[in-house]
Design an enzyme around this catalytic site. Structure first.
Site, PDB file in Angstrom:
ATOM      1  N   GLY A 440       0.829  -1.190   0.000  1.00 23.12           N
ATOM      2  CA  GLY A 440       0.000   0.000   0.000  1.00 23.12           C
ATOM      3  C   GLY A 440       0.865   1.242   0.000  1.00 23.12           C
ATOM      4  CB  THR A 444       5.273  -3.548   2.236  1.00 17.87           C
ATOM      5  OG1 THR A 444       5.566  -2.369   1.504  1.00 17.87           O
ATOM      6  CG2 THR A 444       5.309  -4.732   1.295  1.00 17.87           C
ATOM      7  CB  VAL A 445       0.938  -6.884   4.137  1.00 17.65           C
ATOM      8  CG1 VAL A 445       0.545  -7.944   5.159  1.00 17.65           C
ATOM      9  CG2 VAL A 445       0.189  -5.594   4.405  1.00 17.65           C
ATOM     10  CG  ASP A 556      -8.052   3.306   3.139  1.00 12.29           C
ATOM     11  OD1 ASP A 556      -8.627   3.732   2.121  1.00 12.29           O
ATOM     12  OD2 ASP A 556      -6.923   2.783   3.113  1.00 12.29           O
TER      13      ASP A 556
END
Ligand SMILES: *[C@@H]1O[C@H](CO)[C@@H](O)[C@H](O)[C@H]1NC(C)=O
Ligand SMILES: *[C@@H]1O[C@H](CO)[C@@H](O)[C@H](O)[C@H]1NC(C)=O
Ligand SMILES: *[C@@H]1O[C@H](CO)[C@@H](O)[C@H](O)[C@H]1NC(C)=O
Ligand SMILES: *[C@@H]1O[C@H](CO)[C@@H](O)[C@H](O)[C@H]1NC(C)=O
Ligand SMILES: *[C@@H]1O[C@H](CO)[C@@H](O)[C@H](O)[C@H]1NC(C)=O
Ligand SMILES: *[C@@H]1O[C@H](CO)[C@@H](O)[C@H](O)[C@H]1NC(C)=O
Ligand SMILES: *[C@@H]1O[C@H](CO)[C@@H](O)[C@H](O)[C@H]1NC(C)=O
Ligand SMILES: *[C@@H]1O[C@H](CO)[C@@H](O)[C@H](O)[C@H]1NC(C)=O
Ligand SMILES: *[C@@H]1O[C@H](CO)[C@@H](O)[C@H](O)[C@H]1NC(C)=O
Ligand SMILES: *[C@@H]1O[C@H](CO)[C@@H](O)[C@H](O)[C@H]1NC(C)=O
Length: 722
Positions: A440, A444-445, A556
């Site tokens: 995103g 970061t995932v 969001d």
């Protein structure tokens, strides 16, 4: 008309432009013929290409064939994506007929034989993705001459190649082949190159000095080759590289101190080479480093303890017989005993390394631009200063170390969790790209596969914000996160340089991908599943808004933030985080209500509007924003217009009408979405009202009972949705 939309949903094209369906006729004749030749040469065990047929009676045009993407302007074929289709066979030269291709993706199949030279005709090709096939032979020269090529992904084939020239690549993924030869001397000419992945090949020779010109480079992976010689100090100019993996080669000489200028480095892997000399304390300046491995070389002297070195344990240094110091639990001989630093008579002698690198030093000074030479000289002075301090430093070591310890915090809410953050990071491949599950604007995932534990998702933030605020906010979020359909928070990590949140890993990805990218979305996502997802997410938002301990605005809400477990049960993620990472309002295209542009202020009704968009995605199967001909098409605008014209039923995805037992429910759900999308915030229902209506539409309960159970206050809303 209905048929048309079913067709659209099947292909999950999700474009509103009806003219897309135009039949092209003559212009595509040669392309169609070429595709049929290709099909005939492939074994297609699962009949994936059944739509590829030339029956002239068929309403289906070539643009509707599986895997084919057409330009909306003139029906030319611009993409061919047959990845993961279990196809077997050669790639015949006929592929060269598809002159308008921009993307060719044949990854994860069993295509074999040579990559045809004819690909060189595809002058518009930007992406060539052939990863995980059985191609052998050499990479045709013609590919390297393709003028538009930006992404070349060839990993895991059996290709052989002597490097000659490459072109204006942004990324070259060539791992796991049989590439031989040296890295081209003029590699520095590839000024756009951001990523060079050539690991696990048979490359030999050294790394050319020109590598220093690749200033856009972010990832350089040359590990597991047969490369040798010194590392060029010019590597220090690559300030955007975050991953440098040169492990398992035959590099020798000392580790250049210039690597300390690679300020973006997060992963530095030099293990299993033949490096000698000492480890420069300046490398401690690489504050972003989270994975360091210098094991199995011939390094000597004390492992520095300053800066980032405090993070790393013996596992980063093992297999270097002559190293000593804190992490290795080996006391170094005092500086008097061993002449680590030769007499400081000249600059050359000042370097605490072998004679070999002394020579190199002179060479570097000769080569480098004056400003860098000056910086090196300053670095040299700092080093001298440090050396003098060694005695005092040793005493300070223990207290410094404990300060380092308390400067990071791993808080896990999951019972029985027994891993350290270092382990979480290492089982996430040191945050390498293969472990990325989401990217995103602010984080970061990564997926971490902890042994004997279910995988977890680690969201690592890019921004720098204060630890106090971060820890306070996350603990607040934890207190509201105990709700069936909110993604459970497992814990967090917080240190000066790094902040991360750990979640349950959701194996089925996010709703956006399921709805819009999965070719089987249409069959998987029937009415009952879609309404179940809508109810679950509405409940989660209502819970956040009504909040038990604190009221949370999500801020969001979007389909990428709805994650799915193995049973496709949905969970709302990322609640309340936008407020943490960004003070100004952040607009996600397609999901933000019109008033936000003016008020710049989130309210409950912001979330309601965004939820309305998700409901619309679920009901129409279309993306919130799509691009046709560089024109942005907005789902809400389009849906509201047709709804207003009384054509609401036409925009519903066909599967809904087929799978919903109550003929008017899908339309009622659409009416609800329209209410959520009202221009005036005050006219939008609240989340709990929305929940109530959706529950009444859920087919699990009979329509009679659910309307009866809806409390009095929701009656007016129920009436409005029909
Ligand atoms: C061609 O496609 C049409 C429509 O999908 C199908 O009905 C027909 O059976 C197909 N023909 C062949 C030969 O596969
Ligand atoms: C079709 O449109 C694309 C741009 O979208 C253009 O590059 C191409 O040349 C056009 N082809 C024909 C046959 O007009
Ligand atoms: C490539 O593989 C095919 C079998 O799939 C074999 O016949 C051919 O000799 C191989 N070519 C090379 C250059 O290895
Ligand atoms: C590389 O990093 C510098 C700062 O070190 C930055 O200004 C530049 O934009 C970066 N370039 C790219 C391509 O990311
Ligand atoms: C490392 O260097 C030594 C001495 O130069 C040499 O004997 C040895 O073979 C080298 N090892 C590797 C793996 O290249
Ligand atoms: C490094 O290896 C090269 C051969 O690859 C050799 O010529 C050179 O002497 C070695 N240098 C050191 C310092 O071991
Ligand atoms: C190392 O870090 C210190 C403090 O941040 C800074 O003053 C120094 O210039 C850095 N040195 C190099 C070589 O980056
Ligand atoms: C390793 O380094 C030491 C000195 O630090 C040297 O005596 C030895 O020969 C080196 N070994 C190899 C295999 O290069
Ligand atoms: C470094 O590499 C060596 C050899 O591959 C490995 O045994 C060791 O566990 C690695 N250390 C870390 C911290 O990853
Ligand atoms: C380090 O050495 C000390 C004393 O020899 C010992 O008590 C301690 O357990 C060692 N620690 C590690 C991590 O090996």
């Amino acid at each position: 008309m209905r048929m048309l939309y079913v067709g659209l949903c099947v292909l999950s094209l999700c474009l509103c432009d009806i003219s897309l369906q135009r039949v092209s006729g003559q212009s595509l004749k040669s392309e169609v013929a070429a595709l049929l030749v290709l099909k005939a040469s492939w074994y297609d065990p699962f009949n994936r290409l059944s739509s590829w047929n030339s029956s002239s009676e068929s309403e289906i045009t070539v643009c509707d064939w599986r895997g084919i993407g057409c330009s909306t302007a003139n029906d030319s074929i611009v993409s061919l994506d047959l990845s993961y289709s279990s196809l077997q066979g050669p790639l015949l030269p006929s592929i060269g007929v598809l002159l308008n291709l921009r993307t060719l993706n044949l990854a994860y199949n069993q295509f074999y034989g040579n990559i045809p030279d004819d690909l060189g005709s595809l002058s518009k090709l930007k992406v060539l993705h052939l990863r995980h096939n059985l191609f052998n032979g050499t990479i045709p020269e013609s590919i390297f001459a393709l003028p538009s090529l930006q992404y070349l992904l060839l990993e895991s084939n059996s290709l052989t190649e002597s490097f000659t020239s490459l072109s204006k690549l942004v990324a070259f993924y060539g791992a796991d082949n049989q590439l031989v030869g040296g890295i081209p001397l003029h590699i520095g000419d590839l000024s756009s190159l951001g990523r060079l992945d050539l690991k696990r090949n048979h490359l030999s020779g050294g790394i050319p000095i020109s590598i220093g010109s690749l200033t856009k480079l972010t990832v350089l992976e040359l590990n597991e080759n047969e490369l040798s010689g010194w590392l060029p100090p010019e590597l220090g100019r690559l300030s955007n590289v975050s991953v440098l993996d040169l492990s398992s080669n035959r590099f020798n000489g000392s580790i250049p101190l210039e690597l300390s200028y690679m300020s973006s480095l997060e992963k530095l892997h030099l293990q299993q080479n033949n490096f000698s000399g000492s480890i420069d304390p300046l490398l401690g300046n690489l504050t972003r480093l989270r994975s360091l491995n210098l094991s199995y070389n011939n390094l000597s002297g004390e492992v520095p303890s300053d800066g980032v070195f405090a993070k790393f344990s013996a596992a980063s240094f093992e297999g270097n017989r002559f190293l000593c110091g804190r992490p290795l639990n080996v006391t170094c001989p005092s500086p008097q005993q061993v002449q680590l630093v030769p007499p400081p008579s000249t600059v050359v002698d000042g370097l605490p390394s072998t004679e070999g690198s002394g020579k190199k030093w002179k060479l570097i000074v000769g080569l480098l631009v004056p400003s860098l030479a000056l910086a090196l000289f300053v670095a040299f002075l700092i080093r001298r200063f440090r050396m003098k301090e060694i005695g005092e430093c040793r005493e300070k070591l223990t207290s410094e170390k404990s300060a380092q310890m308390s400067s990071s915090k791993l808080e896990m809410y999951t019972r029985g969790f027994k891993f350290s953050y270092e382990e979480i990071v290492s089982y996430a491949g040191y945050f390498d790209t293969a472990h990325v599950i989401g990217k995103g604007r602010f984080a970061t995932v990564y997926r971490s596969d902890l042994p004997g534990w279910t995988p977890i998702a680690v969201k690592v933030f890019k921004n720098h914000f204060s630890r106090e605020i971060f820890e306070k906010e996350v603990e607040g979020l934890e207190s509201v996160s105990h709700f069936d359909t909110l993604l459970p928070l497992q814990g967090y990590f917080s240190s000066q340089g790094e902040k991360a949140i750990m979640y349950d890993f959701m194996p089925k990805g996010n709703l956006y991908d399921l709805l819009h990218q999965d070719p089987h979305a249409n069959t998987k996502l029937d009415w009952s599943l879609r309404i179940k997802i809508a109810v679950a997410i509405a409940q989660a938002l209502a819970h956040l808004h009504k909040g038990c301990s604190i009221r949370v605005l999500h801020k969001d809400v979007k389909s990428t933030n709805i994650l799915l477990d193995d049973n496709l049960s949905p969970f709302l993620a990322d609640y309340g985080l936008i407020g943490l990472v960004s003070k100004p309002v952040v607009e996600t295209p397609g999901y933000m209500p019109p008033e936000l542009k003016i008020t710049r202020k989130y309210t409950e009704k912001t979330d309601v509007y965004s939820f309305g968009v998700i409901l619309m995605e679920l009901l129409t199967g279309k993306k919130p924003v799509s691009y046709v001909n560089d024109q942005q098409l907005n789902l809400v605008t389009w849906a509201l217009r047709l709804h207003k014209d009384g054509r609401g039923r036409e925009i519903l995805c066909g599967i809904l009408l087929k799978s919903c037992p109550y003929v008017d429910y899908p339309e009622r759900a659409l009416n609800l979405a329209v209410l959520c999308l009202n221009e005036l915030p005050a006219q939008r229902p609240t989340m709990s009202e929305t929940v109530s209506v959706l529950e009444s539409l859920s087919t699990m309960s009979s329509p009679m009972r659910s309307s009866a159970s809806a409390s009095e206050q929701y009656k007016p809303l129920l009436k409005r949705v029909g």
